[in-house]
Scaffold this motif. Structure first.
Motif, PDB file in Angstrom:
ATOM      1  N   THR A  67       0.832  -1.209   0.000  1.00 41.13           N
ATOM      2  CA  THR A  67       0.000   0.000   0.000  1.00 41.13           C
ATOM      3  C   THR A  67       0.866   1.258   0.000  1.00 41.13           C
ATOM      4  O   THR A  67       0.604   2.210  -0.741  1.00 41.13           O
ATOM      5  CB  THR A  67      -0.926   0.006   1.232  1.00 41.13           C
ATOM      6  OG1 THR A  67      -1.795  -1.124   1.169  1.00 41.13           O
ATOM      7  CG2 THR A  67      -1.750   1.284   1.288  1.00 41.13           C
ATOM      8  N   VAL A  68       1.905   1.262   0.830  1.00 44.08           N
ATOM      9  CA  VAL A  68       2.825   2.401   0.860  1.00 44.08           C
ATOM     10  C   VAL A  68       3.502   2.559  -0.498  1.00 44.08           C
ATOM     11  O   VAL A  68       3.599   3.664  -1.046  1.00 44.08           O
ATOM     12  CB  VAL A  68       3.877   2.221   1.976  1.00 44.08           C
ATOM     13  CG1 VAL A  68       4.965   3.294   1.867  1.00 44.08           C
ATOM     14  CG2 VAL A  68       3.211   2.281   3.348  1.00 44.08           C
ATOM     15  N   LEU A  69       3.954   1.448  -1.060  1.00 43.16           N
ATOM     16  CA  LEU A  69       4.669   1.495  -2.341  1.00 43.16           C
ATOM     17  C   LEU A  69       3.779   1.964  -3.481  1.00 43.16           C
ATOM     18  O   LEU A  69       4.290   2.493  -4.482  1.00 43.16           O
ATOM     19  CB  LEU A  69       5.250   0.116  -2.658  1.00 43.16           C
ATOM     20  CG  LEU A  69       6.405  -0.343  -1.755  1.00 43.16           C
ATOM     21  CD1 LEU A  69       6.798  -1.779  -2.096  1.00 43.16           C
ATOM     22  CD2 LEU A  69       7.611   0.583  -1.907  1.00 43.16           C
ATOM     23  N   SER A  70       2.467   1.814  -3.325  1.00 38.22           N
ATOM     24  CA  SER A  70       1.569   2.280  -4.395  1.00 38.22           C
ATOM     25  C   SER A  70       1.604   3.792  -4.543  1.00 38.22           C
ATOM     26  O   SER A  70       1.198   4.336  -5.570  1.00 38.22           O
ATOM     27  CB  SER A  70       0.134   1.816  -4.123  1.00 38.22           C
ATOM     28  OG  SER A  70      -0.409   2.475  -2.986  1.00 38.22           O
ATOM     29  N   GLY A  71       2.104   4.479  -3.511  1.00 34.21           N
ATOM     30  CA  GLY A  71       2.259   5.923  -3.610  1.00 34.21           C
ATOM     31  C   GLY A  71       3.654   6.361  -3.982  1.00 34.21           C
ATOM     32  O   GLY A  71       3.925   7.559  -4.120  1.00 34.21           O
ATOM     33  N   ALA A  72       4.560   5.387  -4.106  1.00 39.21           N
ATOM     34  CA  ALA A  72       5.962   5.701  -4.417  1.00 39.21           C
ATOM     35  C   ALA A  72       6.176   5.615  -5.913  1.00 39.21           C
ATOM     36  O   ALA A  72       5.980   4.558  -6.511  1.00 39.21           O
ATOM     37  CB  ALA A  72       6.880   4.728  -3.685  1.00 39.21           C
ATOM     38  N   ASP A  73       6.586   6.713  -6.518  1.00 37.02           N
ATOM     39  CA  ASP A  73       6.808   6.711  -7.951  1.00 37.02           C
ATOM     40  C   ASP A  73       8.284   6.698  -8.315  1.00 37.02           C
ATOM     41  O   ASP A  73       8.643   6.579  -9.484  1.00 37.02           O
ATOM     42  CB  ASP A  73       6.127   7.919  -8.610  1.00 37.02           C
ATOM     43  CG  ASP A  73       6.514   9.245  -7.936  1.00 37.02           C
ATOM     44  OD1 ASP A  73       7.333   9.224  -6.992  1.00 37.02           O
ATOM     45  OD2 ASP A  73       5.979  10.282  -8.353  1.00 37.02           O
ATOM     46  N   ASN A  74       9.167   6.783  -7.272  1.00 39.76           N
ATOM     47  CA  ASN A  74      10.598   6.833  -7.606  1.00 39.76           C
ATOM     48  C   ASN A  74      11.486   6.236  -6.518  1.00 39.76           C
ATOM     49  O   ASN A  74      12.692   6.477  -6.511  1.00 39.76           O
ATOM     50  CB  ASN A  74      11.026   8.290  -7.856  1.00 39.76           C
ATOM     51  CG  ASN A  74      12.286   8.376  -8.699  1.00 39.76           C
ATOM     52  OD1 ASN A  74      12.419   7.664  -9.700  1.00 39.76           O
ATOM     53  ND2 ASN A  74      13.225   9.220  -8.296  1.00 39.76           N
ATOM     54  N   ASP A  92       6.841  -7.054  -0.505  1.00 44.93           N
ATOM     55  CA  ASP A  92       6.626  -6.211  -1.692  1.00 44.93           C
ATOM     56  C   ASP A  92       7.870  -5.394  -2.030  1.00 44.93           C
ATOM     57  O   ASP A  92       8.174  -5.168  -3.204  1.00 44.93           O
ATOM     58  CB  ASP A  92       5.443  -5.271  -1.453  1.00 44.93           C
ATOM     59  CG  ASP A  92       4.145  -6.025  -1.263  1.00 44.93           C
ATOM     60  OD1 ASP A  92       3.656  -6.608  -2.233  1.00 44.93           O
ATOM     61  OD2 ASP A  92       3.635  -6.036  -0.126  1.00 44.93           O
ATOM     62  N   VAL A  93       8.581  -4.934  -0.995  1.00 42.36           N
ATOM     63  CA  VAL A  93       9.812  -4.170  -1.240  1.00 42.36           C
ATOM     64  C   VAL A  93      10.809  -5.023  -2.005  1.00 42.36           C
ATOM     65  O   VAL A  93      11.421  -4.576  -2.993  1.00 42.36           O
ATOM     66  CB  VAL A  93      10.425  -3.689   0.103  1.00 42.36           C
ATOM     67  CG1 VAL A  93      11.817  -3.107  -0.122  1.00 42.36           C
ATOM     68  CG2 VAL A  93       9.513  -2.671   0.765  1.00 42.36           C
TER      69      VAL A  93
END
Length: 329
Positions: A67-74, A92-93
């Protein structure tokens, strides 16, 4: 490079990032900080990682989930200014192939140093002798003084801390037994005084030092039957996690005086003021300080790797997925 520090704006963050370390970090890129006094929620962290290249986490930080990574674009690097990343990184990381670094090996240095210091203090009766001297006595006869030279010392699990501790033990020429069914036997090739044994053989030693990670498999692995295997007068050292040793059987052994202990970790922390351990003279107690209280070097280690990452160099403190899977949770 955009770097975000997720640690809350508290004294703990100041401990980890004194001015010299902050200056090094800001020399690498544009740094933003968690300006609140609380750890982010998952939703808050998801918003904060947008546009961030490097995320720095600390103790209690929210796990970097899918869920956190879904907001990470870079996001290109996860750097943890602590030891275990079991509850910081996620599957997921690793599946997104984001490198993970932490100060785990630096904390291992500190914990091994603490362990050898506590071992020497206990074997040489330093605490008891100091108390005696401060009370006005000059009493050498009533205190049993031992040595690490030629002692039989068993390590329950090897891991990073165990490796460091063996290096500290080299000058004492001890007989070291290692129980760890998961490591390659070749890791002891440089230590002719150390051999792999089964758990029962490891416990049959005058000093037994616990270095296992806390996982569902290891919780309670040292029970009453295992403790009874340690010879009379033996010393149990635990600088790993308290849950690895069942508490009541250990208390029973300590009450009887059959065993002594060096304990830096406890089933309840802070250790309650009225806890029985505080009244036992055959226990050397410290408040879980082995690896964590010398803080600037922990942050400096991850800053070192952020510098290497920015320069395209290999990372020194990287935590591979197979190590992450076996770390303390």
């Amino acid at each position: 490079m955009r770097i975000h520090v997720a640690m809350p704006d508290t004294g703990l963050c100041t401990d980890f990032f004194p001015p010299a370390v902050r200056d090094r970090l800001t020399s690498i890129g544009t740094v933003t900080w968690n300006e609140t006094t609380e750890n982010y929620t998952e939703a808050e962290l998801r918003k904060r990682v947008k546009g961030v290249d490097v995320l720095i986490t600390g103790w209690g930080s929210t796990q970097v989930t899918g869920t956190v990574l879904s907001g990470a674009d870079n996001l290109r690097l996860l750097a943890h200014a602590g030891g275990t990343v079991a509850d910081i990184a996620s599957r997921d990381v690793y599946e997104d192939r984001i490198p993970v670094v932490s100060a785990n090996d630096v904390m291992a240095d500190h914990t091994a140093e603490h362990t050898i210091a506590a071992l020497l203090a206990e074997r040489r009766a330093i605490s008891a002798l100091d108390t005696s001297m401060h009370s006005g006595e000059w009493n050498r006869a009533d205190h049993e003084i031992n040595t690490l030279y030629d002692a039989t010392i068993s390590l329950v699990s090897l891991g990073t801390i165990g490796h460091k501790l063996i290096e500290h033990l080299v000058p004492f020429e001890p007989n070291v037994r290692v129980y760890d069914p998961y490591v390659n036997k070749s890791v002891l090739e440089d230590y002719p005084f150390a051999t792999f044994v089964d758990l029962d053989t490891a416990l049959n030693a005058e000093i037994v030092s616990i270095h296992a990670a806390r996982t569902p498999e290891t919780e309670g692995m040292i029970d009453a039957e295992h403790l009874s295997t340690i010879p009379d007068g033996g010393l149990l050292v635990n600088t790993a996690r308290a849950e690895i040793v069942e508490e009541e059987p250990l208390l029973k052994e300590l009450r009887s005086g059959r065993l002594s202990a060096v304990l830096d970790v406890h089933h309840e922390e802070p250790l309650p003021e009225e806890h029985e351990l505080r009244s036992l003279e055959n226990v050397l107690l410290t408040p879980h300080v082995g690896g964590s209280q010398i803080r600037p070097p922990l942050a400096a280690a991850v800053v070192d790797d952020i510098e290497r990452f920015a320069a395209g160099e290999p990372l020194k403190h990287r935590i591979p997925r197979e190590q992450w899977e076996t770390m303390t949770r």
